[in-house]
Scaffold this active site. Structure first.
Site, PDB file in Angstrom:
ATOM      1  N   ASP A   1      -0.758  -0.519  -5.835  1.00  0.00           N
ATOM      2  CA  ASP A   1      -0.380   0.164  -4.610  1.00  0.00           C
ATOM      3  C   ASP A   1       0.722  -0.695  -3.991  1.00  0.00           C
ATOM      4  O   ASP A   1       0.877  -1.881  -4.305  1.00  0.00           O
ATOM      5  CB  ASP A   1      -1.566   0.348  -3.667  1.00  0.00           C
ATOM      6  CG  ASP A   1      -1.275   1.428  -2.614  1.00  0.00           C
ATOM      7  OD1 ASP A   1      -0.096   1.813  -2.467  1.00  0.00           O
ATOM      8  OD2 ASP A   1      -2.208   1.881  -1.939  1.00  0.00           O
TER       9      ASP A   1
HETATM   10  C1  BGC Z   1      -0.068   4.164  -0.259  1.00  0.00           C
HETATM   11  C2  BGC Z   1       0.033   4.891  -1.584  1.00  0.00           C
HETATM   12  C3  BGC Z   1       1.439   5.371  -1.800  1.00  0.00           C
HETATM   13  C4  BGC Z   1       2.376   4.180  -1.742  1.00  0.00           C
HETATM   14  C5  BGC Z   1       3.829   4.531  -1.943  1.00  0.00           C
HETATM   15  C6  BGC Z   1       0.984   3.075  -0.125  1.00  0.00           C
HETATM   16  O1  BGC Z   1       1.000   2.554   1.163  1.00  0.00           O
HETATM   17  O2  BGC Z   1      -1.353   3.588  -0.112  1.00  0.00           O
HETATM   18  O3  BGC Z   1      -0.862   5.965  -1.622  1.00  0.00           O
HETATM   19  O4  BGC Z   1       1.538   6.038  -3.021  1.00  0.00           O
HETATM   20  O5  BGC Z   1       2.259   3.558  -0.462  1.00  0.00           O
HETATM   21  O6  BGC Z   1       4.305   5.241  -0.854  1.00  0.00           O
END
Ligand code: BGC
Length: 766
Positions: A233
């Site tokens: 993530d």
């Molecule tokens: C989120 C993810 C997301 C990623 C990219 C993160 O903060 O938890 O779900 O895909 O950012 O935007």
């Protein structure tokens, strides 16, 4: 890009630095290219219910500004469809848009379990139940990947809250992990075969998901056979080398010049085996190789005109939203609206004009268009019916606006029927923080009673991404339609359901409790001092409400229709056996539409093991099926196939699924609390192996056929032919039968001494 990369030979040509560079993106949304060898960068993009492709520059935190894309119903809504085929079609459309915008991997679906109604991101997740989450997650992946675009199932694992999400340790026991928090991921990985898995931010039992070898390698790859790539993530990596060794492949966003240097240094110093790096570099190369062939990473202008069927996708979003709407109550058959010329329908609530149809944060889509109920409803009612609107309240505030409220009440008083659009404002639910209450804003709930007093024909339409409390106001409204956050076509879909053009067939994928305090996680959410204890164990959602026999507003699986369904002819046929894992149970029942309108039913199959040696939920969903649209009088036979695992629990003693023999009750019905038919099967299974050692209790020795016989033989009979010592004294066994046998040996007069115990333990079979 070469048509098909020879990964092994490319790997051989890469320098150590180049291989390390592949373990990081090159920017917020791209993998690293190797221009020297013509290896391109490929783009990844959010997900999950619409594309959030940022134009080339983007903003520096990657949140705002994205190219227009269809905003489909969020997972909170899609979960309620209970319809894998529909979700698959949404996935296909999402994949087509991703392809058109040059995106290789869509960051979704999110399949975390809704542990608490307060989780700020519940709108991005399907259900409180792992079967629903897994089935729908796999369907979305299947549809998406059918377009040659990869999915990234997230957030692996146990990411069930936003509070302290980058640091908190989710402390969960092994059985709860296996039965609740992991099966959804297991199903998506083994069935949907996603190209990538995104690891969560949080720790699981003290170890960051990004560095958790058990999660990323032992479970994911060794047990479930995952062959794709694990991406972090965004910002989940803390120790790049430890993460790589644990099985994390791609770090996003890239900690450029830091993480790559750490990897190179670790290989040079011998801390990291270069073979580990090679494995990861190969996975990145394979991802690049599988990405949409030759599709350029389009820029903003090209993206805006990119070739996808925007009208067709909008129409699909509308159909999908109708399939997701849950008719919670419909007293006096107030719905569907059946107005005639001269009637006035009062649309009240700002949400009728300014719909809330998606949540905030990384999943926020820039929609291609947005339908409102206010615009759409007039076109779906007969000529001569008047549709009037009054906002009633402001949505950026909880303070009542007396003037707006008075105007709405006056409109309600002169209308034939009132449809009040209520919901949670944007600011109340988002990625990044959790809610603190389940309540709707007071300026809305206060209005409900006044509207009802002015006109008892009150329908409430809800727009919210996570469960809200209804118990303090719902008695004012004879009809309630829960639409969740249902995407850009929600306005039209709502009009379709209200007027009966579509018959609601959504069912609750999460329980609506009477009050927040009843939720099983209530005392342990969101934790403190860096830890959240999953103290309710496997009793998540309806498993907990049912075990505690708590009344709820609306149970899991509930949802009404404009027609009625009758269940009949439940059969369960057991074949095969446990020993060779061939055990299977075929369950069938017939569902007939006994009402006046065509409609679909969601048939749910629950399993109960009344004789288990461990504490199990009274009902566990083990199958569901949405029927075809059944005409009045028409029936359909629904078939489920259960395997041994569907009847088993996870044993923390044996670290495996255990099926205990005995009676199992199988029920089919229309919700976890509306079981229409129940049957039973008898399963024969070998007795559980018991370790009869010195620490096994007297009761355990006596419960074991061989152990008991041997013990009785050694202790022997007294002169009256009765078992000697404690074995002849049932009362005493009740009191100290739970002592380990070795401990009893120290107690005089029980007929069991150290020589007895040594003899028992010395027997080869023990
Ligand atoms: C989120 C993810 C997301 C990623 C990219 C993160 O903060 O938890 O779900 O895909 O950012 O935007």
């Amino acid at each position: 890009m070469p048509a098909s990369l020879n990964v092994a030979s490319v790997l051989g040509e890469l320098s150590l630095e180049e291989k390390a560079s592949l373990c990081l993106g090159s920017d917020f949304w791209h993998t690293a290219p190797i221009p020297r060898l013509d290896i391109p960068a490929v783009a990844v993009s959010d997900g999950p219910h619409g594309l959030r492709k940022q134009p080339d520059e983007g903003d520096h935190v990657g949140i705002s500004g994205s190219l227009p894309a269809t905003c489909f119903p969020t997972a909170s809504a899609l979960g309620s469809s209970f319809d894998p085929e529909l979700v698959r079609r949404v996935g296909e459309a999402l994949g087509a848009e991703a392809r058109a915008q040059g995106v290789a991997v869509v960051l979704g679906p999110g399949i975390n379990i809704k542990r608490s109604p307060l989780c700020g991101r519940n709108f991005e997740y399907f259900s409180e139940d792992p079967l629903v989450s897994g089935e729908l997650g796999a369907a979305l992946v299947d549809g998406l990947q059918s377009q040659g675009v990869g999915a990234s199932v997230k957030h692996y694992a146990v990411n069930n809250q936003e509070t302290d999400r980058l640091r908190v340790s989710a402390d969960v026991d092994e059985r709860t992990l296996r039965e609740i928090y992991l099966p959804g991921f297991e199903k998506v990985v083994t069935r949907g075969r996603p190209w990538t898995v995104m690891c969560a931010y949080n720790k699981v039992n003290g170890i960051y998901a990004s560095e958790n070898r058990w999660l990323l390698t032992e479970l994911l790859r060794d047990e479930w056979g995952f062959e794709g790539l694990v991406v972090s993530d965004w910002g989940a990596v803390h120790d790049r080398v430890a993460a790589l060794a644990a099985g994390l492949d791609l770090e996003m966003p890239p900690n450029l010049g830091v993480s790559d240097a750490e990897i190179v240094a670790a290989v040079r110093s011998g801390e990291l085996d270069e073979a580990v790096l090679d494995r990861t570099a190969a996975r990145v190369l394979r991802l690049v190789d599988g990405a949409p062939g030759g599709v350029p990473d389009v820029g903003e202008e090209a993206g805006a005109q990119a070739g996808f069927d925007a009208d067709g996708h909008h129409a699909l979003a509308r159909v999908a939203a109708t399939e997701c709407a849950v008719l919670l109550k419909n007293d006096g058959a107030l719905l569907p609206l059946q107005p005639s010329a001269g009637d006035t329908i009062a649309l009240i609530g700002e949400f009728a004009r300014t719909p809330r149809y998606q949540g905030a944060g990384s999943s926020q889509v820039n929609p291609t268009r947005v339908d409102t109920a206010l615009d759409e409803l007039p076109g779906t009612v007969p000529a001569g019916v008047l549709v009037e609107f009054s906002p009633g309240f402001g949505i950026g505030t909880t303070t009542a606006d007396d003037e707006l409220a008075a105007e709405a009440v006056s409109l309600a008083g002169r209308a034939s029927v009132v449809v009040a659009f209520l919901g949670l404002p944007d600011a109340e639910e988002s990625e990044g923080f959790d809610r603190t209450s389940m309540d709707l804003p007071t300026n809305q709930t206060a209005l409900v009673s006044r509207l009802a007093a002015a006109n008892p024909n009150l329908v409430v339409v809800l727009a919210n991404g996570s469960a809200v409390r209804l118990s303090d106001w719902e008695h004012h409204a004879p009809a309630i339609l829960e639409c969740w956050l249902s995407g850009q076509a929600a306005g039209g879909a709502t009009a379709d359901v209200l007027t009966g053009a579509a018959n609601p067939s959504g069912r609750l994928a999460e329980t609506l409790p009477l009050r927040l305090e009843d939720n099983p996680s209530y005392l342990n959410f969101p934790g403190e001092h860096g830890h959240v204890r999953y103290g309710e164990g496997v009793f998540v959602g309806y498993r907990g409400y049912d075990a505690l026999r708590l009344p709820v507003s609306y149970p899991f699986g509930h949802g009404l229709s404009y027609t009625d369904f009758e269940y009949a002819d439940l059969t369960a046929t057991l074949t095969g056996n446990i020993e060779d894992d061939s055990l299977a149970v075929a369950v069938t029942c017939t569902v007939t539409n006994t009402g006046q309108r065509p409609g679909k039913e969601v048939v749910q199959l629950y399993v109960n093991d009344p004789e288990s040696s461990v504490s199990r939920p009274p009902r566990e969903l083990k199958g569901f099926a949405k029927t075809a649209t059944l005409a009045p009088g028409e029936g359909q036979t629904v078939t489920f196939r259960l395997r041994s695992r569907d009847l088993s629990y996870w044993s923390v003693r044996q670290h495996r699924w255990v099926l205990e023999g005995g009676t199992f009750r199988l029920s089919v019905g229309a919700s976890s609390r509306d079981l229409r038919l129940t049957t039973a099967i008898e399963v024969s299974a070998p007795p559980l192996p018991v370790q009869l050692d010195g620490m096994a209790t007297l009761e355990e020795w006596l419960a074991h056929p061989g152990g008991s016989a041997l013990l009785r033989e050694v202790v022997g009979l007294d002169e009256h032919g009765r078992p000697r010592g404690i074995l002849g004294d049932e009362e005493l066994i009740r009191v100290i039968g739970n002592f380990p046998i070795r401990t009893l040996a120290a107690f005089p007069g029980l007929g069991i001494d150290h020589a007895t115990v040594n003899y028992l333990l010395g027997r080869p079979q023990w």
